[in-house]
Design a protein around this motif. Sequence first.
Motif, PDB file in Angstrom:
ATOM      1  N   HIS A 184       0.856  -1.196   0.000  1.00  5.09           N
ATOM      2  CA  HIS A 184       0.000   0.000   0.000  1.00  5.09           C
ATOM      3  C   HIS A 184       0.889   1.242   0.000  1.00  5.09           C
ATOM      4  CE1 HIS A 184      -3.785  -2.031   0.700  1.00  5.09           C
ATOM      5  NE2 HIS A 184      -3.255  -2.741   1.686  1.00  5.09           N
ATOM      6  N   ASP A 185       0.474   2.296  -0.690  1.00  5.26           N
ATOM      7  CA  ASP A 185       1.202   3.569  -0.624  1.00  5.26           C
ATOM      8  C   ASP A 185       1.128   4.128   0.797  1.00  5.26           C
ATOM      9  OD1 ASP A 185       1.689   3.318  -3.250  1.00  5.26           O
ATOM     10  OD2 ASP A 185       0.451   5.004  -3.925  1.00  5.26           O
ATOM     11  N   PHE A 186      -0.023   3.986   1.392  1.00  3.32           N
ATOM     12  CA  PHE A 186      -0.246   4.417   2.782  1.00  3.32           C
ATOM     13  C   PHE A 186      -0.828   3.227   3.516  1.00  3.32           C
ATOM     14  CE2 PHE A 186      -0.851   7.912  -0.136  1.00  3.32           C
ATOM     15  CZ  PHE A 186      -0.074   8.923   0.407  1.00  3.32           C
ATOM     16  N   PRO A 187      -0.335   2.948   4.727  1.00  2.00           N
ATOM     17  CA  PRO A 187      -0.835   1.750   5.418  1.00  2.00           C
ATOM     18  C   PRO A 187      -2.331   1.839   5.703  1.00  2.00           C
ATOM     19  CG  PRO A 187       0.541   3.101   6.881  1.00  2.00           C
ATOM     20  CD  PRO A 187       0.695   3.663   5.523  1.00  2.00           C
ATOM     21  N   THR A 221      -6.796  -5.284  -1.476  1.00  2.00           N
ATOM     22  CA  THR A 221      -7.434  -5.647  -0.211  1.00  2.00           C
ATOM     23  C   THR A 221      -6.575  -5.147   0.955  1.00  2.00           C
ATOM     24  OG1 THR A 221      -6.283  -7.747  -0.057  1.00  2.00           O
ATOM     25  CG2 THR A 221      -8.424  -7.757  -1.185  1.00  2.00           C
ATOM     26  N   ARG A 222      -7.132  -5.158   2.160  1.00  2.00           N
ATOM     27  CA  ARG A 222      -6.377  -4.645   3.289  1.00  2.00           C
ATOM     28  C   ARG A 222      -5.155  -5.512   3.607  1.00  2.00           C
ATOM     29  NH1 ARG A 222      -8.614  -3.107   9.259  1.00  2.00           N
ATOM     30  NH2 ARG A 222      -8.323  -5.279   9.795  1.00  2.00           N
ATOM     31  N   GLY A 223      -5.313  -6.820   3.492  1.00  2.00           N
ATOM     32  CA  GLY A 223      -4.208  -7.728   3.804  1.00  2.00           C
ATOM     33  C   GLY A 223      -3.742  -7.528   5.225  1.00  2.00           C
ATOM     34  N   ASP A 224      -2.419  -7.398   5.428  1.00  2.00           N
ATOM     35  CA  ASP A 224      -1.919  -7.199   6.798  1.00  2.00           C
ATOM     36  C   ASP A 224      -1.809  -5.700   7.126  1.00  2.00           C
ATOM     37  OD1 ASP A 224       0.240  -6.280   5.411  1.00  2.00           O
ATOM     38  OD2 ASP A 224       1.635  -7.828   6.077  1.00  2.00           O
ATOM     39  N   HIS A 262       0.635  -4.662   3.178  1.00  4.79           N
ATOM     40  CA  HIS A 262       0.551  -5.323   1.885  1.00  4.79           C
ATOM     41  C   HIS A 262      -0.814  -5.978   1.735  1.00  4.79           C
ATOM     42  CE1 HIS A 262       4.888  -5.000   2.461  1.00  4.79           C
ATOM     43  NE2 HIS A 262       4.983  -5.056   1.142  1.00  4.79           N
ATOM     44  N   GLY A 263      -1.350  -5.919   0.528  1.00  7.64           N
ATOM     45  CA  GLY A 263      -2.624  -6.584   0.278  1.00  7.64           C
ATOM     46  C   GLY A 263      -2.621  -7.226  -1.094  1.00  7.64           C
ATOM     47  N   TYR A 296     -15.281   5.676   2.550  1.00 10.29           N
ATOM     48  CA  TYR A 296     -15.298   6.400   3.822  1.00 10.29           C
ATOM     49  C   TYR A 296     -14.024   7.191   4.119  1.00 10.29           C
ATOM     50  CZ  TYR A 296     -12.864   2.151   5.230  1.00 10.29           C
ATOM     51  OH  TYR A 296     -11.990   1.104   5.292  1.00 10.29           O
ATOM     52  N   GLY A 297     -13.042   7.194   3.233  1.00 14.94           N
ATOM     53  CA  GLY A 297     -11.841   7.956   3.592  1.00 14.94           C
ATOM     54  C   GLY A 297     -10.862   8.116   2.445  1.00 14.94           C
ATOM     55  N   MET A 298     -10.169   9.250   2.431  1.00 14.79           N
ATOM     56  CA  MET A 298      -9.199   9.502   1.370  1.00 14.79           C
ATOM     57  C   MET A 298      -7.835   9.742   1.994  1.00 14.79           C
ATOM     58  SD  MET A 298     -11.134  11.997  -1.228  1.00 14.79           S
ATOM     59  CE  MET A 298      -9.915  12.724  -2.258  1.00 14.79           C
ATOM     60  N   VAL A 299      -6.784   9.239   1.347  1.00 10.09           N
ATOM     61  CA  VAL A 299      -5.424   9.556   1.787  1.00 10.09           C
ATOM     62  C   VAL A 299      -4.573   9.948   0.593  1.00 10.09           C
ATOM     63  CG1 VAL A 299      -5.209   8.307   3.974  1.00 10.09           C
ATOM     64  CG2 VAL A 299      -5.000   7.060   1.828  1.00 10.09           C
ATOM     65  N   GLY A 300      -3.633  10.848   0.841  1.00  9.22           N
ATOM     66  CA  GLY A 300      -2.778  11.314  -0.236  1.00  9.22           C
ATOM     67  C   GLY A 300      -2.325  12.726   0.045  1.00  9.22           C
ATOM     68  N   LYS A 301      -1.603  13.305  -0.916  1.00 14.86           N
ATOM     69  CA  LYS A 301      -1.135  14.676  -0.722  1.00 14.86           C
ATOM     70  C   LYS A 301      -2.023  15.631  -1.506  1.00 14.86           C
ATOM     71  CE  LYS A 301       3.483  13.568   0.583  1.00 14.86           C
ATOM     72  NZ  LYS A 301       3.690  12.176   0.066  1.00 14.86           N
ATOM     73  N   GLY A 302      -2.188  16.844  -0.964  1.00 15.65           N
ATOM     74  CA  GLY A 302      -2.945  17.873  -1.687  1.00 15.65           C
ATOM     75  C   GLY A 302      -4.378  17.477  -1.968  1.00 15.65           C
ATOM     76  N   LEU A 303      -5.060  16.993  -0.914  1.00 22.11           N
ATOM     77  CA  LEU A 303      -6.439  16.554  -1.112  1.00 22.11           C
ATOM     78  C   LEU A 303      -7.410  17.733  -1.169  1.00 22.11           C
ATOM     79  CD1 LEU A 303      -6.505  13.398   1.178  1.00 22.11           C
ATOM     80  CD2 LEU A 303      -6.174  13.518  -1.292  1.00 22.11           C
ATOM     81  N   GLY A 304      -6.933  18.909  -0.778  1.00 19.27           N
ATOM     82  CA  GLY A 304      -7.748  20.111  -0.931  1.00 19.27           C
ATOM     83  C   GLY A 304      -8.940  20.183  -0.002  1.00 19.27           C
ATOM     84  N   ALA A 305      -8.763  19.786   1.261  1.00 18.54           N
ATOM     85  CA  ALA A 305      -9.846  19.917   2.234  1.00 18.54           C
ATOM     86  C   ALA A 305      -9.232  20.059   3.618  1.00 18.54           C
ATOM     87  CB  ALA A 305     -10.751  18.704   2.184  1.00 18.54           C
TER      88      ALA A 305
END
Length: 667
Positions: free
Chosen positions: A75-78, A134-137, A140-141, A223-232
């Motif tokens: 995953h880019d973000f856990p 998938t969420r996996g551990d 990693h998924g 239900y959720g967003m992750v990343g850079k520059g999401l603008g909120a």
Amino acid sequence: MSEAEKRIRDLREELRDHNYRYYVLDQPVISDYEFDMKLKQLQQLEREYPEFYDPTSPTLRVGGEVTKNFETVAHDFPMYSLDNSYSVDELRDWEKRIQRLLGDVPVAFTCELKYDGASISLTYQDGILARAVTRGDGTHGDDVTANVKTIRSVPLRLQGDYPDRFDIRGEIILPLEGFARMNRERIENGDDPYMNPRNTASGSLKLQDSSLVAERPLDCLLYGMVGKGLGAETHFELLARARKMGFKVPETARLCQNIDQVLEFLEYWDTHRLDLPYETDGVVVKVNSLQQQEELGYTAKSPRWAMAYKFKSEQAVTRLNKITYQVGRTGAITPVANLEPVLLAGTTVKRASLHNADQIAKLDVRKGDMVFVEKGGEIIPKITGVDFTQRPGDSEPTRYIDACPECGTPLVRKPGEAQHFCPNDTGCPPQITGRIQHFISRKAMDIEGLGSETVELLFQQGLIGNYADLYTLTREDLLPLERMAEKSASNLVAGVAASREVPFERVLFALGIRYVGETVAKKLARAYKNIDALMAAGKEQLQEVDEIGERIAESVTDFFANPVNRELVERLRGYGLQFSLSEEQLEGQTDLFKGKTFVVSGVFESLGRNELKKLIEDNGGKVTSSVSAKTTYLVAGDNMGPSKREKAEKNGVAIISETTFLNLLGK
Ligand code: AMP
Ligand code: ZN
């Protein structure tokens, strides 16, 4: 661009839009048949012109790709898991903990339902679904992109504005109705049915043949967003942004200004969750400000800024012997499951509510089924599902009744309403006695010496046919009745007589106007002061009263438009019941703030918040909780939230102090 390429592009655009309207918004504008025709056309064109291949084409929803081994990817973000709380106290402790960590600042929350399925992380690159994992551990998924692409509510291409690259998290679920349909088909085909929607949803993601996944009525709730520059700046804004990009983000999410509002959300969904088209086992509470989320950070396992709350419920499995139908005092029909007695949360359960026709259809509940019975915060146990693996071979779909089981009148169902009704309100026995029982109940007229069973008896003996008749009863009428001793008869007559002193607002509640509960009755009594003014009020006028919407207003005007009800009111008035506010209640009430809307925020010096609100209402004003262009005054105390001030300034709302407020009142 060639003619063919243009046609292909237009069709893709059109189908993408219809797909969005149908699966995300649930507001289709063309028929399924028209949709299928257009899709066939596009498939045909794509076969003829393979050079215009597009990995986001709506035709790819039908699947076809086969994955032998799902690749494990990072995953880019856990993906974290959530801390759980099982009681309101635990939740309050969590709030205190984060409040301590953040210092003395206001903390708002977003509440969402906890969707019960399989977690998924979708990565979008330049507006196009790049992968689904998938969420996996948690770090990693499994890459299940080919399968997830077949889920119609997952956008393959985003609309509007979006960040270059981000992950969006959600839950792949199987709605209850789709689950029941799948099982029905499996049983017909001689296959074993599935046990529950959650496992079926997560199992679906691992099917090798994506065309089989395409056939399953899966859905994806985000239900959720992750990343850079999401603008909120807040989580709630992120949800709104995600909706605009085309994602399915349930509208059940609520912004709560404090923990008390969070508790209201929990309470509401504890009883209403069974009305949802899918399963939920709790609520997720998240600190709304992204800045505050960052300050709070994560433990090794989960974010400190979020907390899951699990609904308390215990489940049992038992046989459904029979479905019967109950008629309530308003004529509403409630289907009741008659069960093989089973022990649940310490009591033996024999009956459970099935809500309405839709619920029966949604779960596909049938006589003879083994069913799941749940007892949550509510007193009445409910049927929450069917164990399809134990369905008897000769089982038949439930046919809902179309006539009243008590009086035979054909049932009606108003558009947009879940419940069937018996319209025979003046002739249907349970409706007649139900109304009288409501009239005498504790929160209404609270008539001493008279109970529900006696009401039944008096009705059967022909002594009463409506609640006004109670006031004509004499000791002589009562004495011949079975088990009616001299003393009980006197008590009953005295109790009825004493009810003449019950205040107007409770009399109004006692009349049993549909949707007019205790609180609404109080508001109406306060606003109109007497029954004549209330009876004269039109639908629009009624809606000027705080919390009175179209539905209630219509019910009130319908009630008083009926001559039978008007006559009842006149008779009751003749017997001396209270049909206006007393001098005492009227004291201090004016129309000074009529038509004005207030928002109260912060802490005050000389007045408590509730005192202040009461002063506004006593003087004809309306109190609401959020600032909008409709707000007249924002009464600002100490520590007022900065967002309220900002909104007031933006909308040109007058911000006044406690002193100015008291001056307005001439105090
Ligand atoms: P748990 O499996 O008990 O650790 O709970 C965490 C899981 O709840 C997450 O991985 C999500 O898949 C799931 N979940 C369902 N609804 C939500 C929601 N509204 N917000 C966050 N997580 C959710
Ligand atoms: Zn009836």
